[in-house]
Design an enzyme around this catalytic site. Structure first.
Site, PDB file in Angstrom:
ATOM      1  N   ARG A  34       0.836  -1.202   0.000  1.00 33.73           N
ATOM      2  CA  ARG A  34       0.000   0.000   0.000  1.00 33.73           C
ATOM      3  C   ARG A  34       0.874   1.256   0.000  1.00 33.73           C
ATOM      4  O   ARG A  34       1.861   1.334   0.744  1.00 33.73           O
ATOM      5  CB  ARG A  34      -0.877   0.024   1.254  1.00 33.73           C
ATOM      6  CG  ARG A  34      -1.749  -1.196   1.412  1.00 33.73           C
ATOM      7  CD  ARG A  34      -3.059  -1.055   0.713  1.00 33.73           C
ATOM      8  NE  ARG A  34      -3.896  -2.249   0.930  1.00 33.73           N
ATOM      9  CZ  ARG A  34      -5.105  -2.394   0.417  1.00 33.73           C
ATOM     10  NH1 ARG A  34      -5.633  -1.446  -0.344  1.00 33.73           N
ATOM     11  NH2 ARG A  34      -5.800  -3.490   0.642  1.00 33.73           N
ATOM     12  N   ASP A  35       0.465   2.242  -0.795  1.00 30.53           N
ATOM     13  CA  ASP A  35       1.149   3.533  -0.778  1.00 30.53           C
ATOM     14  C   ASP A  35       0.925   4.204   0.580  1.00 30.53           C
ATOM     15  O   ASP A  35      -0.177   4.155   1.139  1.00 30.53           O
ATOM     16  CB  ASP A  35       0.624   4.424  -1.908  1.00 30.53           C
ATOM     17  CG  ASP A  35       1.535   5.606  -2.175  1.00 30.53           C
ATOM     18  OD1 ASP A  35       2.184   5.624  -3.240  1.00 30.53           O
ATOM     19  OD2 ASP A  35       1.608   6.509  -1.319  1.00 30.53           O
ATOM     20  N   ILE A  36       1.956   4.836   1.089  1.00 34.78           N
ATOM     21  CA  ILE A  36       1.874   5.456   2.410  1.00 34.78           C
ATOM     22  C   ILE A  36       0.976   6.695   2.410  1.00 34.78           C
ATOM     23  O   ILE A  36       0.457   7.089   3.460  1.00 34.78           O
ATOM     24  CB  ILE A  36       3.304   5.809   2.912  1.00 34.78           C
ATOM     25  CG1 ILE A  36       3.337   5.953   4.414  1.00 34.78           C
ATOM     26  CG2 ILE A  36       3.839   7.085   2.241  1.00 34.78           C
ATOM     27  CD1 ILE A  36       4.740   6.011   5.008  1.00 34.78           C
ATOM     28  N   ASN A  97       5.594   6.784 -13.136  1.00 32.22           N
ATOM     29  CA  ASN A  97       6.323   8.024 -13.355  1.00 32.22           C
ATOM     30  C   ASN A  97       7.786   7.683 -13.571  1.00 32.22           C
ATOM     31  O   ASN A  97       8.350   6.838 -12.878  1.00 32.22           O
ATOM     32  CB  ASN A  97       6.173   8.939 -12.135  1.00 32.22           C
ATOM     33  CG  ASN A  97       4.716   9.283 -11.870  1.00 32.22           C
ATOM     34  OD1 ASN A  97       3.979   9.608 -12.794  1.00 32.22           O
ATOM     35  ND2 ASN A  97       4.304   9.196 -10.622  1.00 32.22           N
ATOM     36  N   GLU A 105       9.494  10.406  -7.842  1.00 30.07           N
ATOM     37  CA  GLU A 105      10.129  10.751  -6.563  1.00 30.07           C
ATOM     38  C   GLU A 105      11.071   9.654  -6.080  1.00 30.07           C
ATOM     39  O   GLU A 105      12.116   9.943  -5.513  1.00 30.07           O
ATOM     40  CB  GLU A 105       9.060  11.009  -5.500  1.00 30.07           C
ATOM     41  CG  GLU A 105       8.257  12.272  -5.748  1.00 30.07           C
ATOM     42  CD  GLU A 105       7.136  12.438  -4.739  1.00 30.07           C
ATOM     43  OE1 GLU A 105       7.144  11.754  -3.696  1.00 30.07           O
ATOM     44  OE2 GLU A 105       6.243  13.247  -5.027  1.00 30.07           O
ATOM     45  N   HIS A 110       8.347   1.516 -10.012  1.00 30.12           N
ATOM     46  CA  HIS A 110       7.096   1.105  -9.356  1.00 30.12           C
ATOM     47  C   HIS A 110       5.925   1.458 -10.237  1.00 30.12           C
ATOM     48  O   HIS A 110       5.927   2.468 -10.938  1.00 30.12           O
ATOM     49  CB  HIS A 110       6.948   1.764  -7.983  1.00 30.12           C
ATOM     50  CG  HIS A 110       7.163   3.249  -7.973  1.00 30.12           C
ATOM     51  ND1 HIS A 110       8.420   3.808  -8.022  1.00 30.12           N
ATOM     52  CD2 HIS A 110       6.292   4.281  -7.928  1.00 30.12           C
ATOM     53  CE1 HIS A 110       8.319   5.127  -7.993  1.00 30.12           C
ATOM     54  NE2 HIS A 110       7.025   5.448  -7.954  1.00 30.12           N
ATOM     55  N   HIS A 112       2.034   2.398  -9.968  1.00 32.10           N
ATOM     56  CA  HIS A 112       0.924   2.770  -9.092  1.00 32.10           C
ATOM     57  C   HIS A 112      -0.350   2.127  -9.642  1.00 32.10           C
ATOM     58  O   HIS A 112      -0.645   2.259 -10.835  1.00 32.10           O
ATOM     59  CB  HIS A 112       0.688   4.287  -9.120  1.00 32.10           C
ATOM     60  CG  HIS A 112       1.795   5.127  -8.583  1.00 32.10           C
ATOM     61  ND1 HIS A 112       1.772   5.687  -7.330  1.00 32.10           N
ATOM     62  CD2 HIS A 112       2.955   5.551  -9.147  1.00 32.10           C
ATOM     63  CE1 HIS A 112       2.859   6.415  -7.136  1.00 32.10           C
ATOM     64  NE2 HIS A 112       3.592   6.355  -8.230  1.00 32.10           N
TER      65      HIS A 112
HETATM   66  P1  5GP Z   1       6.537   8.498  -7.518  1.00 29.86           P
HETATM   67  O1  5GP Z   1       6.300   9.971  -7.427  1.00 29.86           O
HETATM   68  O2  5GP Z   1       8.012   8.159  -7.413  1.00 29.86           O
HETATM   69  O3  5GP Z   1       5.884   7.891  -8.724  1.00 29.86           O
HETATM   70  O4  5GP Z   1       5.759   7.844  -6.313  1.00 29.86           O
HETATM   71  C1  5GP Z   1       6.362   7.514  -5.102  1.00 29.86           C
HETATM   72  C2  5GP Z   1       5.267   7.027  -4.183  1.00 29.86           C
HETATM   73  O5  5GP Z   1       5.876   6.396  -3.085  1.00 29.86           O
HETATM   74  C3  5GP Z   1       4.362   8.140  -3.633  1.00 29.86           C
HETATM   75  O6  5GP Z   1       3.011   7.865  -3.995  1.00 29.86           O
HETATM   76  C4  5GP Z   1       4.592   8.064  -2.127  1.00 29.86           C
HETATM   77  O7  5GP Z   1       3.419   8.303  -1.373  1.00 29.86           O
HETATM   78  C5  5GP Z   1       5.102   6.647  -1.939  1.00 29.86           C
HETATM   79  N1  5GP Z   1       5.993   6.485  -0.799  1.00 29.86           N
HETATM   80  C6  5GP Z   1       7.046   7.263  -0.458  1.00 29.86           C
HETATM   81  N2  5GP Z   1       7.660   6.792   0.627  1.00 29.86           N
HETATM   82  C7  5GP Z   1       6.975   5.686   1.006  1.00 29.86           C
HETATM   83  C8  5GP Z   1       7.133   4.749   2.073  1.00 29.86           C
HETATM   84  O8  5GP Z   1       8.040   4.832   2.918  1.00 29.86           O
HETATM   85  N3  5GP Z   1       6.243   3.717   2.119  1.00 29.86           N
HETATM   86  C9  5GP Z   1       5.243   3.583   1.202  1.00 29.86           C
HETATM   87  N4  5GP Z   1       4.417   2.546   1.350  1.00 29.86           N
HETATM   88  N5  5GP Z   1       5.073   4.446   0.182  1.00 29.86           N
HETATM   89  C10 5GP Z   1       5.934   5.485   0.088  1.00 29.86           C
END
Ligand code: 5GP
Length: 129
Positions: A34-36, A97, A105, A110, A112
């Site tokens: 799960r996303d945090i 992304n 980020e 990954h 989503h």
């Molecule tokens: P990005 O912007 O790289 O596509 O998405 C990174 C995702 O990782 C974001 O939706 C963010 O909420 C999630 N995320 C960041 N740190 C953590 C974490 O420590 N645990 C979990 N489960 N999700 C994280």
């Protein structure tokens, strides 16, 4: 040119067990959790266990076994969470992304998976095409 992988990224730490996660499904090659900071009622991240930075990196460099396992895991997660069309769900959005323009980020590939509600238009653009 090989893409450099930063093994201190947050998902690498999750894979090493240094940071907890809310696991949905784990296989030999793939972890779904799960996303945090969920952006929808269902917001799951699916990641390969291997050191891949982005979607294109994974698609080009991962083994066939890793790629198959990743995609089968996506299908299983969607079925488990009742969002798969194949099992009568209402669908979902899958987003990856990549890099600066993709506004990525975490530099570990990954996918989503977002669902549980209508997701709106695909992209909210801050620049004109
Ligand atoms: P990005 O912007 O790289 O596509 O998405 C990174 C995702 O990782 C974001 O939706 C963010 O909420 C999630 N995320 C960041 N740190 C953590 C974490 O420590 N645990 C979990 N489960 N999700 C994280």
């Amino acid at each position: 040119m090989a893409i450099a992988y930063d093994d201190q990224n947050i998902f690498a730490k999750i894979l090493r067990g240094e940071i907890p996660n809310n696991t949905v499904l784990e296989t030999d090659h793939t972890l779904a959790f799960r996303d945090i900071a969920p952006q929808a009622p269902v917001h799951v991240l699916v990641i390969p266990k291997g050191p891949y930075v982005s979607y294109d990196h994974f698609a080009a460099a991962a083994s066939d076994a890793e790629i198959v396992d990743f995609n089968r895991t996506v299908a299983k997660v969607c079925a488990m969470l009742n969002i798969a069309l194949d099992s009568g769900g209402a669908g979902f959005r899958a987003i990856s992304n990549s890099g600066a323009h993709g506004v990525q980020e975490v530099p570990h590939y990954h996918l989503h998976i977002l669902g549980g509600t209508p997701m709106g238009r695909m992209v909210s653009k801050s620049v004109q095409a």
